[in-house]
Scaffold this active site. Sequence first.
Site, PDB file in Angstrom:
ATOM      1  N   CYS A  16      35.734  82.237  59.140  1.00  0.00           N
ATOM      2  CA  CYS A  16      35.762  82.492  60.257  1.00  0.00           C
ATOM      3  C   CYS A  16      34.674  82.409  61.105  1.00  0.00           C
ATOM      4  O   CYS A  16      33.847  81.437  60.692  1.00  0.00           O
ATOM      5  CB  CYS A  16      36.252  84.021  60.646  1.00  0.00           C
ATOM      6  N   ASN A  19      31.374  85.434  59.895  1.00  0.00           N
ATOM      7  CA  ASN A  19      31.603  86.059  58.804  1.00  0.00           C
ATOM      8  C   ASN A  19      31.453  87.514  58.669  1.00  0.00           C
ATOM      9  O   ASN A  19      30.639  87.889  57.720  1.00  0.00           O
ATOM     10  CB  ASN A  19      30.911  85.071  57.839  1.00  0.00           C
ATOM     11  N   CYS A  62      33.666  89.842  60.714  1.00  0.00           N
ATOM     12  CA  CYS A  62      34.901  90.693  60.938  1.00  0.00           C
ATOM     13  C   CYS A  62      35.796  90.298  60.061  1.00  0.00           C
ATOM     14  O   CYS A  62      36.436  91.262  59.286  1.00  0.00           O
ATOM     15  CB  CYS A  62      35.207  90.359  62.413  1.00  0.00           C
ATOM     16  N   ARG A  63      36.535  88.922  60.481  1.00  0.00           N
ATOM     17  CA  ARG A  63      37.797  88.561  59.798  1.00  0.00           C
ATOM     18  C   ARG A  63      37.700  88.345  58.488  1.00  0.00           C
ATOM     19  O   ARG A  63      38.533  88.643  57.440  1.00  0.00           O
ATOM     20  CB  ARG A  63      38.568  87.512  60.538  1.00  0.00           C
ATOM     21  N   SER A  64      36.797  86.775  58.129  1.00  0.00           N
ATOM     22  CA  SER A  64      36.937  86.127  56.785  1.00  0.00           C
ATOM     23  C   SER A  64      36.445  87.251  55.772  1.00  0.00           C
ATOM     24  O   SER A  64      36.975  87.344  54.511  1.00  0.00           O
ATOM     25  CB  SER A  64      36.175  85.093  56.816  1.00  0.00           C
ATOM     26  N   ASP A  91      40.013  87.808  67.207  1.00  0.00           N
ATOM     27  CA  ASP A  91      38.944  88.648  66.972  1.00  0.00           C
ATOM     28  C   ASP A  91      39.308  90.223  67.114  1.00  0.00           C
ATOM     29  O   ASP A  91      39.735  90.585  68.268  1.00  0.00           O
ATOM     30  CB  ASP A  91      37.787  88.390  67.973  1.00  0.00           C
TER      31      ASP A  91
HETATM   32  P1  4NP Z   1      34.404  86.927  62.933  1.00  0.00           P
HETATM   33  O1  4NP Z   1      34.057  87.699  64.439  1.00  0.00           O
HETATM   34  O2  4NP Z   1      34.478  85.313  63.356  1.00  0.00           O
HETATM   35  O3  4NP Z   1      35.763  87.519  62.613  1.00  0.00           O
HETATM   36  O4  4NP Z   1      33.292  87.276  62.107  1.00  0.00           O
HETATM   37  C1  4NP Z   1      32.919  87.088  65.023  1.00  0.00           C
HETATM   38  C2  4NP Z   1      31.679  87.934  64.910  1.00  0.00           C
HETATM   39  C3  4NP Z   1      30.719  87.643  65.828  1.00  0.00           C
HETATM   40  C4  4NP Z   1      30.391  86.599  66.715  1.00  0.00           C
HETATM   41  C5  4NP Z   1      31.746  85.922  66.549  1.00  0.00           C
HETATM   42  C6  4NP Z   1      32.735  86.129  66.151  1.00  0.00           C
HETATM   43  N1  4NP Z   1      29.504  86.342  67.429  1.00  0.00           N
HETATM   44  O5  4NP Z   1      29.445  85.231  68.283  1.00  0.00           O
HETATM   45  O6  4NP Z   1      28.591  86.705  67.276  1.00  0.00           O
END
Ligand code: 4NP
Length: 157
Positions: A10, A13, A15-17, A133
């Site tokens: 994602c 790295n 939240c989702r992955s 997200d």
């Molecule tokens: P993820 O969510 O891609 O599911 O881990 C996010 C977490 C942080 C950010 C973007 C997406 N960020 O921009 O910091």
Amino acid sequence: MNKTSVLFVCLGNICRSPLAEGIFRDLVEKKGEADKYIIESSGTGTWHIGQPPHPESIQIAKEYGIDISSQKARHLADEDFFNFDYIIAMDQSNLNDINDRLISLKGEKAPECFCLRQHDPEKKSEQDISVPDPYYEGGFDGVFKMIERSLEEWLKI
Ligand code: 4NP
């Protein structure tokens, strides 16, 4: 025995992955097939390298009996394109980034890259293939279930 290697990707790295990594590991453990897989996750962005998953991802996984608290965010590396059989993106933007990297690397052996929700039995259209997200859309419980049912479906193939 050759293991099947699976990398979930994602943006951050956190939240989702990490959820996808934890859920997939749990699913194959329940099937008694954990030793057949190498399972990791990474992010296309660099902001959260070294950090544990988001507290709400840790919490929702815990509610479903899965401990993802020891995971650490890492950046998608060039070697991943040679070392993994499958690189599974959480959304279309991640997949675009992955495909751009894949083209620039021109490896001899290419992993199979796709969006996880292509296998979501509840996707509403061929365009509905992104895990949102959870912070902004879908909530952590909704995203957990979306990832779980997509992985269960993929494992049936
Ligand atoms: P993820 O969510 O891609 O599911 O881990 C996010 C977490 C942080 C950010 C973007 C997406 N960020 O921009 O910091």
